[in-house]
Design a protein around this motif. Structure first.
Motif, PDB file in Angstrom:
ATOM      1  N   MET A 177       0.443  -0.767   0.087  1.00 42.75           N
ATOM      2  CA  MET A 177      -0.076  -0.290   0.026  1.00 42.75           C
ATOM      3  C   MET A 177       1.115   1.430   0.049  1.00 42.75           C
ATOM      4  SD  MET A 177      -2.545  -1.658   0.114  1.00 42.75           S
ATOM      5  CE  MET A 177      -3.869  -0.404  -0.086  1.00 42.75           C
ATOM      6  N   THR A 178       1.996   1.049   0.031  1.00 41.36           N
ATOM      7  CA  THR A 178       3.051   2.427  -0.029  1.00 41.36           C
ATOM      8  C   THR A 178       3.726   1.696  -0.661  1.00 41.36           C
ATOM      9  OG1 THR A 178       4.295   1.292   2.213  1.00 41.36           O
ATOM     10  CG2 THR A 178       2.750   2.623   3.162  1.00 41.36           C
ATOM     11  N   GLU A 179       5.675   2.774  -0.686  1.00 38.81           N
ATOM     12  CA  GLU A 179       6.371   2.329  -1.398  1.00 38.81           C
ATOM     13  C   GLU A 179       7.546   1.503  -1.116  1.00 38.81           C
ATOM     14  OE1 GLU A 179       8.243   6.047  -2.485  1.00 38.81           O
ATOM     15  OE2 GLU A 179       7.142   6.846  -4.057  1.00 38.81           O
ATOM     16  N   SER A 180       7.186   0.320  -0.283  1.00 39.27           N
ATOM     17  CA  SER A 180       7.691  -0.640   0.277  1.00 39.27           C
ATOM     18  C   SER A 180       8.305  -1.533  -0.753  1.00 39.27           C
ATOM     19  CB  SER A 180       6.805  -1.169   1.309  1.00 39.27           C
ATOM     20  OG  SER A 180       7.531  -2.484   1.647  1.00 39.27           O
ATOM     21  N   VAL A 181       9.204  -2.792  -0.643  1.00 35.68           N
ATOM     22  CA  VAL A 181      10.370  -2.813  -1.899  1.00 35.68           C
ATOM     23  C   VAL A 181       9.984  -4.031  -0.969  1.00 35.68           C
ATOM     24  CG1 VAL A 181      11.758  -3.510  -3.533  1.00 35.68           C
ATOM     25  CG2 VAL A 181      11.191  -1.344  -3.153  1.00 35.68           C
ATOM     26  N   ALA A 182       9.256  -5.121  -1.622  1.00 39.99           N
ATOM     27  CA  ALA A 182       8.909  -6.545  -0.983  1.00 39.99           C
ATOM     28  C   ALA A 182      10.619  -7.611  -1.485  1.00 39.99           C
ATOM     29  CB  ALA A 182       8.160  -7.476  -1.773  1.00 39.99           C
ATOM     30  N   VAL A 183      10.581  -8.333  -0.500  1.00 38.90           N
ATOM     31  CA  VAL A 183      11.726  -9.417  -1.288  1.00 38.90           C
ATOM     32  C   VAL A 183      11.534 -11.006  -0.331  1.00 38.90           C
ATOM     33  CG1 VAL A 183      14.604 -10.640  -0.296  1.00 38.90           C
ATOM     34  CG2 VAL A 183      13.686  -7.924  -0.715  1.00 38.90           C
ATOM     35  N   MET A 184      11.368 -11.383  -1.656  1.00 38.50           N
ATOM     36  CA  MET A 184      10.378 -13.300  -1.767  1.00 38.50           C
ATOM     37  C   MET A 184      11.388 -13.698  -1.602  1.00 38.50           C
ATOM     38  SD  MET A 184       7.006 -11.905  -1.188  1.00 38.50           S
ATOM     39  CE  MET A 184       6.148 -13.030  -1.415  1.00 38.50           C
ATOM     40  N   ASP A 185      11.718 -14.927  -1.135  1.00 37.10           N
ATOM     41  CA  ASP A 185      12.467 -16.358  -1.095  1.00 37.10           C
ATOM     42  C   ASP A 185      11.555 -17.446  -0.427  1.00 37.10           C
ATOM     43  OD1 ASP A 185      15.014 -16.550  -2.339  1.00 37.10           O
ATOM     44  OD2 ASP A 185      14.810 -17.446   0.293  1.00 37.10           O
ATOM     45  N   HIS A 186      11.562 -18.283  -1.153  1.00 45.06           N
ATOM     46  CA  HIS A 186      11.418 -19.501  -1.525  1.00 45.06           C
ATOM     47  C   HIS A 186      10.507 -19.600  -0.611  1.00 45.06           C
ATOM     48  CE1 HIS A 186      15.804 -20.863  -1.596  1.00 45.06           C
ATOM     49  NE2 HIS A 186      15.267 -21.933  -1.594  1.00 45.06           N
ATOM     50  N   MET A 197       2.985  -6.070  -6.485  1.00 44.29           N
ATOM     51  CA  MET A 197       4.017  -5.676  -5.268  1.00 44.29           C
ATOM     52  C   MET A 197       4.702  -4.179  -5.760  1.00 44.29           C
ATOM     53  SD  MET A 197       5.052  -8.068  -2.399  1.00 44.29           S
ATOM     54  CE  MET A 197       4.383  -8.979  -1.681  1.00 44.29           C
ATOM     55  N   VAL A 198       5.213  -3.607  -5.900  1.00 45.72           N
ATOM     56  CA  VAL A 198       5.167  -2.955  -6.722  1.00 45.72           C
ATOM     57  C   VAL A 198       6.547  -3.056  -7.130  1.00 45.72           C
ATOM     58  CG1 VAL A 198       4.805  -0.730  -4.884  1.00 45.72           C
ATOM     59  CG2 VAL A 198       6.801  -1.468  -4.829  1.00 45.72           C
ATOM     60  N   THR A 199       6.834  -2.910  -8.354  1.00 48.57           N
ATOM     61  CA  THR A 199       7.998  -3.066  -9.119  1.00 48.57           C
ATOM     62  C   THR A 199       9.503  -2.473  -8.266  1.00 48.57           C
ATOM     63  OG1 THR A 199       8.548  -1.099 -10.071  1.00 48.57           O
ATOM     64  CG2 THR A 199       6.749  -3.004 -11.037  1.00 48.57           C
ATOM     65  N   GLY A 200       9.748  -1.929  -7.302  1.00 46.77           N
ATOM     66  CA  GLY A 200      11.319  -1.159  -6.876  1.00 46.77           C
ATOM     67  C   GLY A 200      11.390   0.208  -7.658  1.00 46.77           C
ATOM     68  N   PHE A 201      12.351   0.012  -7.118  1.00 50.44           N
ATOM     69  CA  PHE A 201      12.818   2.208  -7.409  1.00 50.44           C
ATOM     70  C   PHE A 201      14.202   1.822  -7.549  1.00 50.44           C
ATOM     71  CE2 PHE A 201       8.669   1.657  -4.361  1.00 50.44           C
ATOM     72  CZ  PHE A 201       8.198   3.219  -4.672  1.00 50.44           C
ATOM     73  N   PRO A 231      -0.732  -8.511 -10.681  1.00 47.21           N
ATOM     74  CA  PRO A 231      -0.114  -7.240 -11.575  1.00 47.21           C
ATOM     75  C   PRO A 231       0.361  -5.678 -11.818  1.00 47.21           C
ATOM     76  CG  PRO A 231      -2.563  -7.712 -12.099  1.00 47.21           C
ATOM     77  CD  PRO A 231      -1.876  -8.234 -10.669  1.00 47.21           C
ATOM     78  N   GLN A 232       1.127  -5.258 -12.800  1.00 47.74           N
ATOM     79  CA  GLN A 232       1.623  -4.122 -12.608  1.00 47.74           C
ATOM     80  C   GLN A 232       0.912  -2.782 -13.871  1.00 47.74           C
ATOM     81  OE1 GLN A 232       2.999  -1.810 -13.650  1.00 47.74           O
ATOM     82  NE2 GLN A 232       4.065  -0.126 -12.152  1.00 47.74           N
ATOM     83  N   SER A 233      -0.190  -2.033 -13.112  1.00 43.40           N
ATOM     84  CA  SER A 233      -0.588  -2.110 -14.698  1.00 43.40           C
ATOM     85  C   SER A 233      -0.561  -0.733 -15.024  1.00 43.40           C
ATOM     86  CB  SER A 233      -2.350  -1.813 -14.489  1.00 43.40           C
ATOM     87  OG  SER A 233      -2.814  -3.191 -14.182  1.00 43.40           O
ATOM     88  N   GLU A 234       0.315   0.085 -14.110  1.00 47.77           N
ATOM     89  CA  GLU A 234       0.259   1.835 -14.504  1.00 47.77           C
ATOM     90  C   GLU A 234       1.896   1.566 -15.219  1.00 47.77           C
ATOM     91  OE1 GLU A 234       0.484  -0.026 -11.643  1.00 47.77           O
ATOM     92  OE2 GLU A 234      -1.581   0.729 -10.657  1.00 47.77           O
ATOM     93  N   GLY A 235       2.594   0.630 -15.308  1.00 50.22           N
ATOM     94  CA  GLY A 235       4.148   1.347 -16.258  1.00 50.22           C
ATOM     95  C   GLY A 235       5.007   1.953 -15.182  1.00 50.22           C
ATOM     96  N   ASN A 236       6.180   2.736 -15.998  1.00 50.02           N
ATOM     97  CA  ASN A 236       6.620   3.212 -15.311  1.00 50.02           C
ATOM     98  C   ASN A 236       7.486   2.221 -14.085  1.00 50.02           C
ATOM     99  OD1 ASN A 236       6.915   5.958 -17.065  1.00 50.02           O
ATOM    100  ND2 ASN A 236       5.136   6.173 -16.130  1.00 50.02           N
ATOM    101  N   GLY A 237       8.032   0.914 -14.120  1.00 48.09           N
ATOM    102  CA  GLY A 237       7.956  -0.200 -12.916  1.00 48.09           C
ATOM    103  C   GLY A 237       9.773  -0.362 -13.150  1.00 48.09           C
ATOM    104  N   GLY A 238      10.005  -0.736 -12.254  1.00 50.17           N
ATOM    105  CA  GLY A 238      11.715  -0.709 -11.873  1.00 50.17           C
ATOM    106  C   GLY A 238      12.121  -0.365 -10.815  1.00 50.17           C
ATOM    107  N   PRO A 239      13.214  -1.311 -10.449  1.00 43.37           N
ATOM    108  CA  PRO A 239      14.439  -2.172 -11.323  1.00 43.37           C
ATOM    109  C   PRO A 239      13.454  -3.189 -10.332  1.00 43.37           C
ATOM    110  CG  PRO A 239      16.011  -1.343  -9.638  1.00 43.37           C
ATOM    111  CD  PRO A 239      14.551  -0.467  -9.633  1.00 43.37           C
ATOM    112  N   MET A 240      13.049  -4.847 -10.834  1.00 47.12           N
ATOM    113  CA  MET A 240      13.382  -6.061 -10.436  1.00 47.12           C
ATOM    114  C   MET A 240      13.843  -7.186 -10.895  1.00 47.12           C
ATOM    115  SD  MET A 240       9.135  -5.751 -11.581  1.00 47.12           S
ATOM    116  CE  MET A 240       8.346  -7.748 -10.132  1.00 47.12           C
ATOM    117  N   LYS A 241      14.328  -8.135  -9.713  1.00 46.89           N
ATOM    118  CA  LYS A 241      14.716  -9.050 -10.141  1.00 46.89           C
ATOM    119  C   LYS A 241      14.402 -10.496 -10.013  1.00 46.89           C
ATOM    120  CE  LYS A 241      19.154 -12.124  -7.976  1.00 46.89           C
ATOM    121  NZ  LYS A 241      19.918 -12.298  -7.214  1.00 46.89           N
ATOM    122  N   ILE A 242      13.983 -10.868 -10.951  1.00 44.61           N
ATOM    123  CA  ILE A 242      12.987 -12.414 -10.779  1.00 44.61           C
ATOM    124  C   ILE A 242      14.034 -14.213 -11.275  1.00 44.61           C
ATOM    125  CG2 ILE A 242      11.236 -13.425 -11.165  1.00 44.61           C
ATOM    126  CD1 ILE A 242      10.990  -9.845 -12.400  1.00 44.61           C
TER     127      ILE A 242
END
Length: 363
Positions: A177-186, A197-201, A231-242
């Motif tokens: 709900m904010t600009e919090s960036v998630a780290v998701m592992d296993h 979730m936000v794509t990153g900054f 989904p991320q529907s706004e665009g202007n997103g990144g960075p992301m590591k998948i």
């Protein structure tokens, strides 16, 4: 000679451990393995989620999964919302959270070996209000009334037939709900519609590694957009590591659902197992993405697919600093995606789509 062989074996073992991949997977190449085939190469039921938390997960010094979880609170209910507030930098481990909706407050929180379950069709199961960062490691996100995804007996990556989790028993999303960036592992994630979730900054990428994202909900009636990451529907997103995830499900949209028309920049999509969906990967709806890396992925025909592996052939292109290399097809007899045949197994997938190629893409 015996001492030399022992030394070589030790060097090999250390190199496997340092690679970040399971030791059992070392002899198996990605195109030969599938999730839940016993190899342990890909993220699946055998190596993700709370019950497979190893000692020192995330380098936090915790023990391995203790054999059971502790309820976070008494009288938790799938019909009641829950607010969680933790001091910044807290580590929360081996807890079960049951709720209609969980609202999480506190920054730089780390959840290790936790279970989040509930039933909240068409709404968020988890809303994240952290200011800058949050981590989920070896955790499970699922419907509370089901122990295993319908149609998935543990020998396939995801159910091969509809409907999956019925809409009334599903949950929709985990959302920042904010600009919090998630780290998701296993993590083991199923029975839902997506992970919004936000794509990153710049300097703060969102990171998705070794996750098992599968068995989306209500695939018979298409009430949901069926998205894996997004989904991320706004665009202007990144960075992301998948990197090195299993992204497999029947559905109508995308495993990687970057669905806006703004510029996506510095997205790295590498070493993943991808099967099913509508268009499996979407990197924007306009050909304006920049610095996109799509390498080393296995695009599997295991599951039925509606249209193709890459939406609109959009991935940035060499002129915009993007790279497409070493992406291969995995095809076996009886697979659900009939665009390809077993003769295409191991061949290269180009961003231009079918047919399979015997040489790698160089554009």
């Amino acid at each position: 000679m015996k001492s030399l062989r022992m030394l070589l074996a030790l060097v090999l073992a250390v190199s496997v451990l340092n690679s970040g991949y399971p030791a059992a997977a070392a002899p198996v190449s990605g195109v030969k393995a599938r999730p839940n085939d016993g190899s342990g190469y890909w993220p699946d039921f055998s190596n993700t989620g709370y019950s497979h938390t190893p000692a020192n997960a995330g380098g936090l010094g915790l023990g391995s999964y203790p054999g059971k979880l502790t309820d976070y609170a008494k009288n938790m209910s799938a019909t009641k919302p829950m607010r969680l507030t933790f001091p910044d930098n807290s580590v929360i481990s081996f807890k079960r959270f049951l709720s209609l909706k969980v609202a999480i407050y506190g920054d730089n929180l780390t959840f290790v070996g936790c279970l989040f379950e509930g039933t909240n069709p068409n709404d968020n199961l988890i809303q994240i209000y952290s200011k800058s960062k949050i981590k989920f490691l070896y955790s499970t996100f699922k419907p509370n009334t089901l122990t295993r995804p319908p149609g998935n007996d543990g020998t396939v990556s995801s159910a091969h037939s509809k409907p999956g989790t019925p809409f009334a028993k599903s949950w929709q999303a985990v959302t920042t709900m904010t600009e919090s960036v998630a780290v998701m592992d296993h993590n083991d994630i199923w029975g839902n519609a997506g992970m919004m979730m936000v794509t990153g900054f710049p300097g703060r990428p969102s990171t998705w590694t070794n996750n098992y994202i599968h068995d989306q909900a209500d695939t018979a009636h298409d009430v949901y957009h069926h998205d894996g990451i997004g989904p991320q529907s706004e665009g202007n997103g990144g960075p992301m590591k998948i990197d090195h995830n299993t992204l497999a499900s029947l559905g109508n949209t995308n495993a990687l659902a970057l669905q806006g028309d703004g510029v996506y920049d510095h997205i790295s999509f590498t070493n993943n197992y991808v099967s099913g969906w509508g268009y499996a990967v979407s990197i924007g709806t306009k050909n304006n993405a920049t610095n996109i890396t799509v390498t080393g992925n296995v695009f599997s025909a295991e599951l039925k697919q509606l249209w193709g592996f890459l939406y609109g052939n959009i991935w940035g292109g060499k002129s915009r600093g993007s790279t497409w290399r070493r992406n291969v097809l995995q095809v076996r007899a009886g697979d659900g995606n009939t665009t390809y045949s077993p003769a295409d197994n191991g061949k290269y997938l180009w961003p231009t789509g079918a047919p399979a190629k015997t040489t790698d893409y160089t554009g």
